[in-house]
Design a protein around this motif. Structure first.
Motif, mmCIF file in Angstrom:
data_model
loop_
_atom_site.group_PDB
_atom_site.id
_atom_site.type_symbol
_atom_site.label_atom_id
_atom_site.label_comp_id
_atom_site.label_asym_id
_atom_site.label_seq_id
_atom_site.Cartn_x
_atom_site.Cartn_y
_atom_site.Cartn_z
ATOM 1 N N TYR A 138 0.840 -1.195 0.000
ATOM 2 C CA TYR A 138 0.000 0.000 0.000
ATOM 3 C C TYR A 138 0.874 1.243 0.000
ATOM 4 O O TYR A 138 1.880 1.297 0.677
ATOM 5 C CB TYR A 138 -0.879 0.055 1.244
ATOM 6 N N LYS A 195 -4.701 2.928 -2.914
ATOM 7 C CA LYS A 195 -5.036 1.747 -2.122
ATOM 8 C C LYS A 195 -6.131 0.935 -2.799
ATOM 9 O O LYS A 195 -6.015 -0.281 -2.939
ATOM 10 C CB LYS A 195 -5.445 2.140 -0.709
ATOM 11 N N TRP A 212 1.591 -6.795 -0.179
ATOM 12 C CA TRP A 212 1.164 -5.802 0.807
ATOM 13 C C TRP A 212 0.870 -6.443 2.153
ATOM 14 O O TRP A 212 0.780 -5.775 3.162
ATOM 15 C CB TRP A 212 0.029 -4.928 0.328
#
Length: 76
Positions: A3, A19, A44
């Motif tokens: 992210y 995101k 992530w």
């Protein structure tokens, strides 16, 4: 990719809505990997971005490399 931290100045100016886009992109990549019998690692879940809010630092590169190595070892 991890992210993006949109609170950082560098990222804030360049990666609006990143995101949500990353969530969608990861799902697409995972579907493609499954369709073609490929391994998939969602980075992530493993790493975080560095000071600029976008790129991973040396420590997180090592974390990602270790995860990839372990995944490959699992299937060999």
């Amino acid at each position: 990719p991890p992210y993006v931290d949109e609170s950082k100045e560098y990222a804030e100016k360049r990666y609006v809505w990143s995101k949500q886009k990353l969530i969608e992109m990861a799902k697409i990549y995972q579907d493609i990997a499954q369709k073609h019998w490929c391994l998939f690692i969602n980075s992530w879940e493993l790493v975080t971005v560095g000071d600029d809010g976008v790129h991973i630092d040396q420590q997180n590169h090592m974390i990602l490399a270790t995860a990839i190595y372990k995944k490959i070892k699992e299937v060999l």
